[in-house]
Write a protein that holds these residues in place. Structure first.
Motif, short mmCIF file in Angstrom:
data_model
loop_
_atom_site.label_atom_id
_atom_site.label_comp_id
_atom_site.label_asym_id
_atom_site.label_seq_id
_atom_site.Cartn_x
_atom_site.Cartn_y
_atom_site.Cartn_z
N THR A 1 11.28 3.65 -11.37
CA THR A 1 10.47 3.07 -10.30
C THR A 1 11.30 2.10 -9.46
OG1 THR A 1 8.52 3.24 -11.72
CG2 THR A 1 8.33 1.78 -9.82
N MET A 2 12.06 1.24 -10.16
CA MET A 2 12.79 0.18 -9.45
C MET A 2 13.99 0.72 -8.67
SD MET A 2 11.31 -2.66 -9.70
CE MET A 2 9.71 -1.91 -9.72
N GLU A 3 14.59 1.80 -9.16
CA GLU A 3 15.74 2.37 -8.44
C GLU A 3 15.28 2.83 -7.06
OE1 GLU A 3 18.72 4.93 -6.91
OE2 GLU A 3 16.82 5.76 -7.61
N ALA A 4 14.14 3.52 -7.02
CA ALA A 4 13.61 3.99 -5.73
C ALA A 4 13.15 2.82 -4.87
CB ALA A 4 12.45 4.96 -5.96
N ALA B 1 3.77 -3.16 -10.60
CA ALA B 1 2.37 -3.14 -11.04
C ALA B 1 2.00 -1.85 -11.77
CB ALA B 1 1.43 -3.36 -9.85
N GLY B 2 2.70 -0.77 -11.48
CA GLY B 2 2.35 0.51 -12.10
C GLY B 2 3.11 0.81 -13.38
N ASN B 3 3.77 -0.19 -13.95
CA ASN B 3 4.50 0.00 -15.21
C ASN B 3 4.14 -1.11 -16.18
OD1 ASN B 3 6.43 1.13 -12.90
ND2 ASN B 3 6.90 2.22 -14.80
N HIS C 1 -1.27 2.85 -8.06
CA HIS C 1 0.05 2.24 -7.97
C HIS C 1 0.93 3.14 -7.12
CE1 HIS C 1 -1.30 -0.45 -11.05
NE2 HIS C 1 -1.63 0.58 -11.81
N SER C 2 2.13 2.63 -6.79
CA SER C 2 3.00 3.39 -5.89
C SER C 2 3.25 4.81 -6.42
CB SER C 2 4.32 2.66 -5.69
OG SER C 2 5.03 2.57 -6.91
N GLY D 1 -4.67 -2.04 -8.81
CA GLY D 1 -4.55 -0.63 -9.21
C GLY D 1 -5.71 -0.16 -10.05
N ASP D 2 -6.47 -1.11 -10.62
CA ASP D 2 -7.68 -0.71 -11.33
C ASP D 2 -8.74 -0.28 -10.33
OD1 ASP D 2 -6.47 -1.44 -13.64
OD2 ASP D 2 -7.94 -2.95 -14.24
#
Lengths: 162, 291
Positions: A110-113, A131-133, B103-104, B191-192
């Protein structure tokens, strides 16, 4: 069964798969790349994040057949050699940005992108991108720090090249 | 868990997809971004006998101007709306709303058509399209039809799409000058699913009076809810704190959101009132900045 040809970390992997086989399971069990982890299997935890054509994607929310003809990057493809870590990995190592490491491959993908899109991020932007991890060991502080350190080094590396 | 067995087709054209839908109808599910359907399949809460994967149909993806309106193809990924210059220039509410979607990693794969057809009452895009009075273009072998958002969304996870129909694109009308837009929501963690939220559009005349207000609420009922009475109250009024507060009271007057472990019905009503108030305030400020 369906034939697929998927480029993973620059190598073409060909196989016959059931349509219901999740991309995450294909990467782990058939391509043998067990750096991609499976946590929740419903897109919440982020452990299975890989890059699909350069974009971070949940590999538990895709079928292998859908990756046919596409390019996948996993954590195994990050380090430039067997003796050297990617700048981001090195910063994680130095800043204690992982403990058990289960979440780390997904976070790195995620962070690389993210750093490609935002080479000079604020700590708030890093937190938002994270936030998504989910990470249940570190409390995130050192992850945010490590990403900031890596961003700075990568800007210097890019600067010295151009 | 892992998904149950299913048959799989990945047609390359809309025509081929419509043929399959006409043939298999009820037995099949359309697979777009898969960010809601695949989790349901992984848990075996959904066990479709056949998936019709529309990811290979290039003509379904893309954002373009059609006259003064915006046309968003059903297979357009969230991230592409979020980053679109066309959207930022003319319809920034859509990008603001999408910022709240998952999320992204989810937005990289999730699609506009998928969000709309899934019709989750807590979803952002249905409410955003409701406030913008969007239209949905639909096709089947039987022909094409266009539905307004209020005809399209029926109930929780239920739309007017027939089993043989495919959502092709969403048409968003132009935004008039002097308009302020705002999308606000509250979730315990980013994101929830939203516990409550509001999409707001206000058009303000040169003298500072509101010509037209539109308010759509998410997580407020089985489908997006337009607060028509509150909207009518604001027409012709200055958007001061008193007017905004009264409109927010009115917007939630007849709402009865369901209680669950994330929040009681009473709490959700209060939250929706606050979201309406904040949305109106922000939209009014933005409209004032433009005129």
């Amino acid at each position: 069964m369906r034939k697929v040809a998927i480029e993973i970390n620059g190598n073409l992997v060909e196989a016959e798969v059931e349509p219901r086989l999740l991309l995450a399971d294909f990467i782990r069990d058939q391509a043998g790349l067990t750096g991609t982890h499976l946590g929740c299997e419903h897109g919440v935890c982020g452990a299975c994040t890989v890059q699909l054509d350069g974009r971070p994607t949940r590999s538990c929310l895709m079928f292998t057949v859908q990756a046919n003809g596409h390019r996948i990057a996993t954590v195994e493809g990050m380090a430039p050699s067997a003796h050297e870590l990617h700048t981001l990995q090195q910063a994680f190592h130095e800043n204690h940005a992982l403990q058990c490491g289960f979440c780390t491959p997904g976070i790195l993908m995620t962070m690389e992108a993210f750093l490609r899109d935002e080479p000079n991020p604020t700590p708030a932007a890093i937190r938002s991108a994270l936030a998504g991890n989910l990470c249940r060991c570190t409390g995130y502080q050192n992850i945010v720090k490590a990403v900031g350190v890596a961003a700075e080094r990568m800007r210097k590396e890019a600067g010295s090249v151009s | 868990m892992k998904p149950a067995l299913f048959e799989y087709d990945d047609p390359a054209t809309v025509d081929a997809a419509l043929d399959l839908l006409a043939r298999y109808g009820d037995e099949c599910k359309v697979l777009a971004g898969g960010q809601s359907l695949v989790p349901l399949m992984n848990f075996r809460l959904a066990r479709p006998g056949r998936l019709i994967d529309i990811n290979r149909i290039d003509s379904l993806a893309g954002i373009k101007r059609e006259g003064r309106s915006l046309s968003i193809g059903a297979m357009t990924r969230h991230v592409d709306v979020e980053r679109s210059e066309e959207v930022a220039r003319g319809w920034p509410l859509l990008a603001e709303a999408i910022g709240w979607v998952g999320h992204s990693q989810i937005r990289n794969r999730g699609t506009v058509g998928g969000s709309v057809a899934h019709a989750d009452p807590a979803a952002e895009l249905p409410a955003a399209f409701a406030v913008l009075d969007a239209k949905f273009h639909i096709q089947s072998k039987r022909g094409a039809r266009t539905l307004g958002w209020d005809q399209f969304f029926v109930a929780e996870f239920t739309t007017s799409l027939a089993p043989d129909e495919l959502l092709i694109s969403v048409e968003v009308p132009p935004i008039e000058a002097g308009t302020g837009l705002a999308f606000v929501e509250y979730a315990r963690r980013h994101g929830d699913f939203a516990l409550g939220g509001a999409a707001v559009m206000v058009n303000v005349a040169r003298d500072g009076r509101c010509e037209k207000a539109s308010i759509a609420l998410l997580s407020a009922g089985p489908a997006p809810v337009r607060a028509r009475n509150a909207e009518a109250m604001l027409a012709g009024r200055k958007l001061d704190e008193a007017a905004i507060g009264a409109a927010a009271d009115e917007a939630v007057r007849d709402l009865h959101p369901t209680s669950d472990l994330h929040g009681s019905s009473e709490y959700r009503v209060k939250l929706l009132r606050t979201m309406t108030e904040r949305g109106l305030r922000t939209a009014a400020e933005r409209a004032a900045g433009k005129t």
